[in-house]
Write an enzyme that holds these catalytic residues in place. Sequence first.
Site, PDB file in Angstrom:
ATOM      1  N   ASP A   1     -15.681  22.187  23.117  1.00  7.17           N
ATOM      2  CA  ASP A   1     -15.252  23.348  23.890  1.00  7.17           C
ATOM      3  C   ASP A   1     -16.324  24.428  23.750  1.00  7.17           C
ATOM      4  OD1 ASP A   1     -13.396  25.193  25.211  1.00  7.17           O
ATOM      5  OD2 ASP A   1     -13.153  26.062  23.212  1.00  7.17           O
TER       6      ASP A   1
ATOM      7  N   ASP B   1     -15.837  28.496  24.728  1.00  2.00           N
ATOM      8  CA  ASP B   1     -15.332  29.796  24.295  1.00  2.00           C
ATOM      9  C   ASP B   1     -14.486  29.662  23.035  1.00  2.00           C
ATOM     10  OD1 ASP B   1     -16.316  31.640  26.342  1.00  2.00           O
ATOM     11  OD2 ASP B   1     -15.075  30.477  27.711  1.00  2.00           O
TER      12      ASP B   1
ATOM     13  N   SER C   1     -13.165  24.947  30.193  1.00  2.00           N
ATOM     14  CA  SER C   1     -12.376  25.398  31.344  1.00  2.00           C
ATOM     15  C   SER C   1     -13.145  26.396  32.199  1.00  2.00           C
ATOM     16  CB  SER C   1     -11.068  26.051  30.864  1.00  2.00           C
ATOM     17  OG  SER C   1     -10.251  25.109  30.202  1.00  2.00           O
TER      18      SER C   1
ATOM     19  N   ASP D   1     -10.579  25.632  19.812  1.00  2.00           N
ATOM     20  CA  ASP D   1     -10.038  26.797  19.105  1.00  2.00           C
ATOM     21  C   ASP D   1      -8.682  27.231  19.606  1.00  2.00           C
ATOM     22  OD1 ASP D   1     -10.648  29.764  20.804  1.00  2.00           O
ATOM     23  OD2 ASP D   1     -11.254  27.823  21.612  1.00  2.00           O
TER      24      ASP D   1
END
Length: 223
Positions: free
Chosen positions: A14, A16, A110, A166
């Site tokens: 991921d 962010d 995303s 996260d």
Amino acid sequence: MTTPSITVRGLLLDMDGTLVNSDAVVARIWRGWAAEKGLDPDEVLRVAHGRQGHLTMATVLPGRPMEVNYAENRALLAKETADTDGIVPVPGAPAFLAAVRDLPHALVTSASPGLATARMAAAGLRMPQLRVTSEDVSASKPDPEGFLKGAAELGFPAAECAVFEDSAAGIAAGLAAGMPVIGVGPRAPEHRPTLHVPDLEHLRLEPLADGRVRLTATAAGAA
């Protein structure tokens, strides 16, 4: 969080909150949007982490036409892409990305391609060659589609890839994909990842002779 280490073949990262600390930008953009709508900013932020913007809007404003959400999200996305003030790497991210350069890995985010490029550049981080962004999937996290696509691109079964995440949505997506999940940062533990580290400085990465990679949470940590 029952095992001290995980051994896999592929790494799905991921962005962010995992590689890039963009909390300042996310808070500015989404608190402003929440205030305009008369919504609780803290609740909107809780939902927003790890999701595509139009799905955040659909969650906090149920029943609103999706075309309105799509239109407003395009405007917010433009603001987010232009706003890089306060973006920094998560501790340990530069060394971690250097350590995995020659290992099978992919970014699964995303974010849109433009937003991902802007934030990785603002944080001074190398962009992985293989990327799965919002434009590559039909369903956003917590749907597992992005991680399953990343594993397929790497050429490994889902169970042989580790997810680094996260957020609640991201951790749920990784677990739904049947993958071990390394939770990174303060938001992760409550969502029950397979393994948790406060940041990437607290993760030891060991390439093995058979091509697999052992990932171990440490007290002091080293990538």
